[in-house]
Write an enzyme that holds these catalytic residues in place. Structure first.
Site, mmCIF file in Angstrom:
data_model
loop_
_atom_site.group_PDB
_atom_site.id
_atom_site.type_symbol
_atom_site.label_atom_id
_atom_site.label_comp_id
_atom_site.label_asym_id
_atom_site.label_seq_id
_atom_site.Cartn_x
_atom_site.Cartn_y
_atom_site.Cartn_z
ATOM 1 N N HIS A 89 -7.869 -5.229 -0.833
ATOM 2 C CA HIS A 89 -6.602 -4.555 -0.553
ATOM 3 C C HIS A 89 -5.615 -5.484 0.147
ATOM 4 O O HIS A 89 -4.412 -5.239 0.121
ATOM 5 C CB HIS A 89 -6.856 -3.307 0.280
ATOM 6 C CG HIS A 89 -5.694 -2.373 0.326
ATOM 7 N ND1 HIS A 89 -5.008 -1.977 -0.811
ATOM 8 C CD2 HIS A 89 -5.067 -1.767 1.365
ATOM 9 C CE1 HIS A 89 -4.027 -1.153 -0.471
ATOM 10 N NE2 HIS A 89 -4.036 -1.014 0.837
ATOM 11 N N SER A 137 0.845 -1.187 0.000
ATOM 12 C CA SER A 137 0.000 0.000 0.000
ATOM 13 C C SER A 137 0.888 1.247 0.000
ATOM 14 O O SER A 137 1.690 1.427 -0.910
ATOM 15 C CB SER A 137 -0.955 -0.033 1.194
ATOM 16 O OG SER A 137 -1.950 0.950 1.073
#
Length: 667
Positions: A642, A527
C-alpha cells in the site's frame, strides 16, 4: 453510464494481459518524466534523505534493551538491531544486529519486507517476526530466537496470509489466519481465533472465539502484566464498532460499553472514549471524552465514571499512553499538540503539564514501558523543525534529556509556516497549514477514517519541493480526527460531500489569499486521499493545474468486492443498497469521468503488490481516461504494497516521479 465495465480484465492483478498493459503505461511515464537532469537530482536528493546516516534511529524498549529497525544505502531491506540505553546516548551507539533482511532475502531467494516483530514478555528472548513479500499486507510469521539470531526450528510459523499471531506464553499463542473455507470475513481477514500449543499441528489448534462472516475481523490478546494477567477477545463488526470480551476460565464476559467506543484496560483501570453521545445513569458523556473507571468494579456493575478529558469546540483527544503509575494524554488544540500527565491517587486523579514539550511544535510519545517503569520517549518536530527525541522519567523531578536530534535536511531560509482557516460551503471553518511563500503550490489532504494530519518534518517534501521554491499546504478536512469523533462522523456516508467541499474551500481560499492561482496549484493524496483526488478530478477540475493520485479508491461501485474494501462500508456506504448507491455514485470517480470533461494533467501511482486497495482502481480509471483522450500518465511499482515502495530506492524513485511531474506541469 451503464453498469457495463469494459476494463474488468484489469482487476486480474498479475494476469499476462493486465501486466502487459501496466508495463506499457510504466514505460510511457518513465520516458516522459525521468529523462531530465532535474529528475536525477530529485531522485538522488530524496534518496539521500531516506538513507541519511544521521537520521534518528527510533527505538522501542523491550526489557533492558532498545530495539530499532534501520534501512540505509548499505541495508536497503533493513536490519533489526538493539542496544542499551547507555550506548544509545552516544553519538554512535554499539548496535547488535539481530536479523539482516538483505542477507535473509538473498539466502532464501525472497523479496522480504519487514513488517514488525512481537517480543515475548517478560523473557524478551523470543519474537514472532512478520515478513511480507514485496510489501503486501499478507504476511509470513516465523518464530525467532533473539539470543542466537536464528529462526526457531520447528517453532511457531504461519504461511503467507492476512494473518496474525500473539504470544500467551513461551509454549502458547493466539492465531488468526486462513484456516480454509469460511475462516475469513468478507473483508478477507481472519474470522476465527484459535489457541495453538507448541509442538502440535496448526490443524489441532483449539477454536476459542469466532466472529461473523460480515465482520471486519476477529482477534484475541493476552496481557501478561504481573498481577493483572488477562485474556481478551474482540470482533470488529465494522471499521468503527467492536464487541469486546474478557476471556476468563474459558468463558466470555462482555465488556459492556458502546460498540463504537474505544477502550483500554491497564492494570486496575478501564478507559473508555465514546464516539457518540453515551448516557449512563442520567449523565450523557460527549463523543471524544476520556472516561476512567476501575475495571473489575465495572464488570461487576459499578458505573462510577470519572471524566479525565472533555472536548470543546477547538480541542480534541489525540491519544493516550500509560506508564507504570501515570497516564499521558495528548490533545490537539486547533491541530497543535498539548501533553499532560494524569496521576491516579487516593483522592482522585491529578494533572500537570508534561515537562519539556517545545512550544509551537507537534510532540508525541513514541514509547513507554508501563509494566516496568515511568520512562517515556517524546518526539517533537514541525514543518521546518527537524525532529528531537527526548527521554523522560515521571518518577524523577528532572526535565527530559535530549537523546537524539535529527539534522536539517533542507534550507528553511525564508520559509514561513502559517495556519489559516477556509470557510466551507456550509460555513464550517477548515484549518490548513501553509509552508513556504511564493512559487507553485502543492496542496495535500486526506479527510477520512478519523486520521489527523499534524505538522511534521518531511525531508523529502523539503528537498523535492520547498527548498526549490515551492509552497506546501496541508488541509485538515472533516472526515479526519483533528477535532475528535464528530469531526469525522459528520462526513461519512451520505455526508461524504462535506470532505470534498472542505478541500475545494481550501483551494479557493489559497487563491483568494493571493498564495497561488488555479494554474499553479497542484494537489496530491493517497489511498482515501487518492479518492479525494479522483473526486477533484471529476467534479472540480477547474480549480487545479495538476493532480497526483496515489494508491487510490476510484471504482466506488465495486470497492467492497476488491481486497479489503468491504471493511470500509461504514465509511463510504454500501453500493449494493440502491439508496446508498444514490449518494455514492456522484462521488465515484470511475463513474463520473467522461470525454467532455476538461481535466488538468494527472499522474496516477500505485503498486501491483497493494493487497489493501486494489491496483485495478487506478488501472481502470487510467484506461478509461486514455480512451477518452485525457492528459494522464500512470506508474505502477511491481512491489511495494500500500506504500507503493518496498525500499528507499523505490520510495525515492516514486517521489522523484511525483515532484518532476509537478514541476514540469506547474512551471
Amino acid at each position: 453510464m451503464s453498469d457495463y465495465d469494459p476494463y474488468l480484465w484489469l482487476e486480474e492483478v498479475t494476469a499476462d494481459d493486465a501486466m502487459a498493459w501496466v508495463r506499457a503505461r510504466n514505460a510511457e511515464a518513465v520516458a516522459e518524466l525521468t529523462g531530465s537532469a532535474r529528475f536525477a537530482e530529485l531522485r538522488d536528493e530524496i534518496r539521500a534523505v531516506f538513507d541519511a546516516d544521521d537520521r534518528i534511529p527510533y527505538i522501542r524498549r523491550r526489557g533492558d534493551m532498545l530495539y530499532n529497525f534501520w534501512q540505509d544505502a548499505a541495508n536497503p531491506r533493513g536490519v533489526w538491531r538493539r542496544t542499551t540505553l547507555e550506548s544509545y546516548r552516544q553519538a554512535e551507539p554499539d548496535w547488535q544486529i539481530i536479523l539482516d533482511l538483505d542477507e535473509l532475502a538473498t539466502r532464501e531467494g525472497e523479496n522480504w519486507v519487514w513488517d514488525g516483530a512481537a517480543v515475548l514478555r517478560p523473557e524478551h528472548r523470543f519474537a514472532l517476526v512478520n515478513l511480507s513479500r514485496g510489501g503486501a499486507d499478507a504476511n509470513v510469521i516465523r518464530e525467532f530466537d533473539i539470543e542466537t539470531g536464528s529462526f526457531v526450528e520447528g517453532g511457531f510459523e504461519l504461511p503467507e496470509a492476512k494473518c496474525w499471531m500473539r504470544w500467551i506464553d513461551i509454549d502458547t499463542v493466539y492465531v488468526g489466519t486462513d484456516f480454509g473455507p469460511d475462516s475469513l470475513t468478507s473483508s478477507g481477514y481472519p474470522r476465527i481465533v484459535k489457541q495453538w500449543r507448541r509442538g502440535t499441528p496448526l490443524e489441532e489448534a483449539v477454536v476459542v472465539f469466532e466472529g461473523k462472516p460480515d465482520d471486519v475481523s476477529a482477534s484475541a490478546t493476552y496481557d501478561p502484566t504481573r498481577g493483572f494477567e488477562r485474556h481478551f477477545a474482540a470482533r470488529s463488526i465494522d471499521f468503527y464498532r467492536t464487541e469486546r470480551y474478557l476471556r476468563r476460565d474459558d468463558e466470555l464476559v462482555r465488556i459492556d460499553v458502546p460498540d463504537d467506543a474505544e477502550t483500554d484496560v491497564e492494570r486496575e483501570w478501564l478507559l473508555i472514549t465514546p464516539r457518540s453521545p453515551w448516557t449512563v445513569d442520567g449523565t450523557t458523556y460527549p463523543p471524544g471524552c476520556l472516561i476512567a473507571t476501575r475495571f473489575e468494579a465495572y464488570l461487576a456493575g459499578s458505573r462510577d465514571l470519572e471524566v479525565l478529558f472533555a472536548p470543546d469546540e477547538h480541542t480534541s483527544l489525540s491519544y493516550h499512553s500509560w506508564t507504570r503509575d501515570h497516564l499521558i494524554i495528548n490533545t490537539l488544540h486547533d491541530v497543535q499538540s498539548r501533553l499532560e500527565v494524569l496521576t491516579p491517587g487516593p483522592s482522585g486523579w491529578t494533572r500537570a503539564p508534561l515537562p519539556g514539550v517545545p512550544a509551537g511544535q507537534i510532540a508525541g510519545i513514541t514509547d513507554t514501558d508501563p509494566e516496568e517503569s515511568n520512562e517515556y520517549f517524546l518526539n517533537s518536530s514541525g514543518y521546518t523543525e527537524p525532529a528531537t527525541l527526548r527521554r523522560g522519567d515521571l518518577s524523577a523531578a528532572s526535565s527530559p534529556e535530549i537523546l537524539k536530534q535529527a539534522p536539517a535536511l533542507f534550507d528553511t531560509t525564508g520559509i514561513e509556516v502559517r495556519q489559516l482557516f477556509a470557510t466551507s460551503a456550509d460555513g464550517t471553518k477548515i484549518p490548513y497549514y501553509v509552508v513556504g511563500s511564493g512559487g507553485p503550490t502543492l496542496l495535500s489532504g486526506y479527510g477520512g477514517f478519523e486520521i489527523s494530519l499534524t505538522p511534521s518534518y518531511l525531508g523529502h517534501v523539503g528537498r523535492g519541493w520547498l527548498a526549490r521554491g515551492g509552497t506546501y499546504v496541508v488541509a485538515n478536512l472533516r472526515g479526519g480526527g483533528e477535532y475528535g469523533p464528530e469531526w469525522h462522523s459528520q462526513a461519512v456516508k451520505e455526508n461524504r460531500h462535506l470532505v470534498y467541499e472542505d478541500f475545494v474551500a481550501v483551494a479557493k481560499d489559497l487563491v483568494a489569499q493571493g498564495i497561488t492561482t488555479p494554474g499553479k496549484l497542484g494537489i496530491q493524496g493517497g489511498s482515501n486521499g487518492g479518492l479525494l483526488m479522483g473526486v477533484m478530478l471529476t467534479r472540480y477540475p477547474e480549480h487545479f493545474g495538476a493532480i497526483v493520485c496515489q494508491v487510490p479508491l476510484l471504482d466506488m461501485q465495486r470497492y467492497h468486492e476488491l481486497l479489503a474494501g468491504a471493511s470500509w462500508i461504514a465509511e463510504y456506504g454500501d453500493p449494493r443498497e440502491p439508496e446508498e448507491w444514490a449518494y455514492i455514485k456522484p462521488f465515484s470517480p470511475y463513474h463520473n469521468i467522461h470525454k467532455g470533461l476538461k481535466v488538468p494533467p494527472t499522474l496516477f501511482v500505485t503498486s501491483t503488490r497493494d493487497d489493501r486497495v486494489h491496483p485495478a482502481h487506478a488501472r481502470k480509471m487510467v484506461a478509461r481516461m486514455l480512451e477518452q483522450g485525457h492528459n494522464v500518465r500512470y506508474y505502477e511499482n511491481i512491489e511495494g504494497g500500500h506504500g507503493a515502495a518496498a525500499d528507499n530506492e523505490q520510495l525515492a524513485f516514486k517521489w522523484a516521479l511525483v515532484f518532476e511531474f509537478l514541476w514540469k506541469t506547474l512551471t
